[in-house]
Write a protein that holds these residues in place. Sequence first.
Motif, PDB file in Angstrom:
ATOM      1  N   ALA A   1       0.990  -1.166  -0.033  1.00 28.18           N
ATOM      2  CA  ALA A   1       0.043   0.040   0.010  1.00 28.18           C
ATOM      3  C   ALA A   1       0.796   1.191   0.066  1.00 28.18           C
ATOM      4  N   SER A   2       0.421   2.300  -0.623  1.00 30.40           N
ATOM      5  CA  SER A   2       1.078   3.472  -0.570  1.00 30.40           C
ATOM      6  C   SER A   2       0.424   4.483   0.256  1.00 30.40           C
TER       7      SER A   2
ATOM      8  N   ASP B   1       9.072   3.690   8.814  1.00 30.32           N
ATOM      9  CA  ASP B   1       9.010   3.154   7.815  1.00 30.32           C
ATOM     10  C   ASP B   1       8.937   3.812   6.463  1.00 30.32           C
ATOM     11  N   VAL B   2       8.211   4.932   6.400  1.00 30.72           N
ATOM     12  CA  VAL B   2       8.180   5.767   5.424  1.00 30.72           C
ATOM     13  C   VAL B   2       9.519   6.237   4.926  1.00 30.72           C
ATOM     14  N   ALA B   3      10.293   6.816   6.192  1.00 29.55           N
ATOM     15  CA  ALA B   3      11.604   7.261   5.975  1.00 29.55           C
ATOM     16  C   ALA B   3      12.612   6.351   5.652  1.00 29.55           C
ATOM     17  N   PHE B   4      12.484   5.129   6.010  1.00 33.16           N
ATOM     18  CA  PHE B   4      13.326   4.036   5.596  1.00 33.16           C
ATOM     19  C   PHE B   4      13.095   3.834   4.120  1.00 33.16           C
TER      20      PHE B   4
ATOM     21  N   PRO C   1       4.759   3.252  -2.384  1.00 33.69           N
ATOM     22  CA  PRO C   1       4.427   1.968  -1.699  1.00 33.69           C
ATOM     23  C   PRO C   1       5.278   2.144  -0.291  1.00 33.69           C
ATOM     24  N   VAL C   2       5.090   1.926   0.680  1.00 37.55           N
ATOM     25  CA  VAL C   2       5.966   1.496   2.000  1.00 37.55           C
ATOM     26  C   VAL C   2       6.361   0.287   2.436  1.00 37.55           C
ATOM     27  N   ILE C   3       7.555   0.113   2.640  1.00 38.92           N
ATOM     28  CA  ILE C   3       7.935  -1.231   3.021  1.00 38.92           C
ATOM     29  C   ILE C   3       8.452  -1.096   4.497  1.00 38.92           C
ATOM     30  N   SER C   4       8.717  -2.373   5.046  1.00 33.77           N
ATOM     31  CA  SER C   4       8.878  -2.602   6.435  1.00 33.77           C
ATOM     32  C   SER C   4      10.547  -2.438   6.718  1.00 33.77           C
TER      33      SER C   4
END
Length: 573
Positions: free
Chosen positions: A96-97, A144-147, A211-214
């Motif tokens: 998801a974004s 997570d967004v920052a990463f 998209p956001v990743i963990s």
Amino acid sequence: MRTKQGLVVVVAAALALALPLGACAATAEDSPTAPQADLTTLRDEVIPATDPGRSPANANRRTDTFVSMILKPGGVFLPGFYENGWDGNAIVPIFASLVVRDESGQPKPDLAESWEISPDNLTYTYHLRDGLTFSDGSPLTADDVAFTLTLLNDPAYSGYIDFSDIVIAGTDEFRNGDAPGLSGITVIDPRTITITTERPNPLALTILGGPVISKAHYGKGYAKGKLDYLRDLYAKPLGAGPYQLDRFVEGQEVRYTANPHYYGGQPPIAHLIYKVLPSTDAALQNFQNGDIDQGGFGSDPAVIDELKELGYATINTRVIPDIGQIWVNNSNPALAPTQARQALNYGLDRQQIVDARFKGLGQVADTYAAPPLWSYTTEGVTRYDFDPDRAGQLLDELGWVRGADGIREKDGKKLTLSYITTKPDDPVIPIGEQNYTALGIDFVPEVLDSNTAFARFNSGDYDLAGFRTEGLADPDDAVREFGTNDPNINLSRYRNPEVTRLVAAGVGTFDEAERKKIYAELYQRLSEDPPTILLDYRKSISAYNARVEGADAFRTGGEDAAQALAKLKIRSS
């Protein structure tokens, strides 16, 4: 975004050189030859099912499973890192974004419930929804967004996501210096992140909000400048989309289960399957016998009648916002001169290719925008109607002389051009062989598997390559690569300073009217010095079994397709 691939609907001015040929080429307005179809006047159409009760028993037995189709996934299930565009389809249910775009191209909330943009259009503040988690139940936060953004701006990153027209503050210090991160990214609290950029860009909201990743999953072992460790995670995706990967069987299927932690609620349908099929012909057969619930069926008008006869099919016909092209490797010395690329355009009967491919539901493409885009115009663009005499004249002027065997030679080297495709039935093969052989070109088709084709394409190991663009949400999507020297983005290796200026100008203002003027000029420049061979626009046919409720929203295959997937239901028989 990188403009390549072939998406299926399941869920692409004068030069400084004084070139005589640009002056004598016909424009779309004064050419006596008109396309056989005009997709700018064709409306999207939905044809409702007439007898849903005729749904095959094979489909009706799947009370908790929705089956769609996909053609050639390669198994790289990580946003920003796949090269095969079918993998882009496969990850839609998983990730998801922050922000997506709806069918009209307008921004739409996803993981971010709201956002603000500073008056100078440089700073973006995203407010995440409360209680977000990934599919394993771990929290999704602004960290997570920052990463995610840090990873995509790492000096070792060479994927298709391009921040060069946005530039997050501190990028240079991070990539080329000792800075541990990007100074322009500030995590205010777990639900709020602020990103400061160096350049105003109307696309920044969605590019930054992708998209956001963990961080916990993908950040283990991360060290700046070293991203090879991620390869071990390509087949182990963790996202926050409506579904999570169950298993991928190459050449057979991609199987998913509903994500119980999805922010919109666990999807009503427990299982999702993308069945790997070899062609749209196979898709029709699978739909008829109930093996799939939804599919894309190409552009043959006869298929519409076949689908109508089934009774249970809800049919959609839609002008797709993409462009079929033959990419040209401009770094090849034989293809670098503008006249050479113009000769290839004049020397190919594109109308014959369109007729063979779409049987009346296609149109020859003459500009680097698809008809549904607000920037679309053919005003003043150079039209390359089939003119083998003109093509031959241009090659003569470049010094390519026919040898004893009829193949042109120059400086002791024959004019041999390979053509990469993934489709054995690609009409460019027979038509290109006929047209280009008559022109004195040794045309050598290469039919490759998708992974090999994309690897060759992305590395620049090709002369000509047939691919479609991704779905175009903004005019920049179709032209961005021509304005950068980054070989990971500019796969045609095209160089034109005026085009570079106009591409940058197109995303340098938020004024749509001003952008439209810029793109009109850009399309003229690109037509006079063509980086590729434009082939076609198309109207595509898709359908779904009426037993599935809500699939009409899913048909678009747009960025919000995952949200539509999460709402699908199976009607009780």
